[in-house]
Write an enzyme that holds these catalytic residues in place. Structure first.
Site, PDB file in Angstrom:
ATOM      1  N   SER A   1      -7.697 -51.997  19.021  1.00 42.08           N
ATOM      2  CA  SER A   1      -7.765 -50.943  20.027  1.00 42.08           C
ATOM      3  C   SER A   1      -8.550 -49.792  19.430  1.00 42.08           C
ATOM      4  CB  SER A   1      -6.352 -50.475  20.402  1.00 42.08           C
ATOM      5  OG  SER A   1      -6.383 -49.262  21.127  1.00 42.08           O
TER       6      SER A   1
ATOM      7  N   TYR B   1       2.379 -47.627  17.586  1.00 42.31           N
ATOM      8  CA  TYR B   1       1.315 -48.465  18.147  1.00 42.31           C
ATOM      9  C   TYR B   1       0.037 -48.318  17.331  1.00 42.31           C
ATOM     10  CZ  TYR B   1      -1.983 -50.483  21.467  1.00 42.31           C
ATOM     11  OH  TYR B   1      -2.966 -51.250  22.045  1.00 42.31           O
TER      12      TYR B   1
END
Length: 241
Positions: free
Chosen positions: A134, A147
């Protein structure tokens, strides 16, 4: 046996995983689709496809699915290590159980998936690992603490694997998208974080389609084996951060 090699995808029931399954299938590849939501994968009705209910935290489930698919279609030439979850929240309010889930799926699940195909690719001296990270694996964002940590892990492991596998002609490609129109918000339980995310997303007129990521993956995969795109970082044009 199919003329084109077998493609395997975890997290294939939605989002970028689903889009990749459609793109590679349309290009003539048989596919092994793995996710927890079996019916969603079956509903895609892709030809030359094996769908298996797999939780990437269970390495034996992945190995069993890989063995079955390779018996039917030959060796896996590309594994999309895609399954992941985003439990975004203010770290002081977030239940530690959400940390556990992200760490188990986004880090241990990554290693379990790689392990299922690594030796075979090395023996054949051919193969491609697409590693789903990401933009949050390149920089940090509010309410993304754990995350981001899991996605920084993907970047670190991928760099190490790339160096390790280069002499075997096995490619490692990191995918680092920004905001994409997927079901990622379904994993956000913190109402304040969810509201802020939606506000920021609306401010840039939403995310890009997962098919754009899948198209880039197919183009990257189709390069000669000796040519490697080390990282794909794609965001909406209006996403500045």
């Amino acid at each position: 046996m199919n003329a084109k090699p077998l493609i395997a995808i975890t997290g294939a029931s939605s989002g970028i995983g689903e889009a990749a399954a459609k793109a590679f299938c349309a290009a003539g590849h048989p596919t092994l689709l793995m996710a927890r939501r079996l019916e969603r994968m079956k509903a895609l009705a892709l030809p030359n496809s094996i769908c298996r209910q797999v939780d990437v935290r269970d390495r034996e489930q992945i190995k069993d699915a890989v063995r079955e698919a390779e018996a039917a279609f030959g060796p896996i030439d590309m594994m999309f290590v895609n399954a992941g979850i985003a439990r975004l929240a203010d770290i002081s309010r977030q239940p530690p159980e959400e940390w556990d889930e992200m760490i188990d799926i986004n880090t241990k699940g990554v290693m379990n998936t790689v392990h299922a195909v690594l030796s075979g690719m090395m023996e054949r001296r051919c193969g491609t690992l697409f590693m789903m990270s990401s933009i949050a694996g390149r920089k940090v964002y509010p309410d993304h603490t754990v995350y981001c940590g899991t996605k920084f892990f993907v970047h670190g492991v991928s760099e190490s694997l790339r160096e390790y596998l280069a002499p075997y002609d096995v490619r490692v490609v990191v995918i680092s998208p920004g905001i994409v129109e997927t079901e990622v918000l379904n994993g956000v339980n913190d109402p304040i974080t969810l509201a802020n995310y939606r506000t920021n997303k609306a401010a840039i007129d939403g995310g890009i389609g997962p098919e754009h990521v899948a198209d880039l993956m197919l183009q990257t995969y189709n390069l000669p084996q000796r040519a490697l795109v080390q990282e794909i970082c794609i965001t909406p044009t209006r996403q500045k951060y």
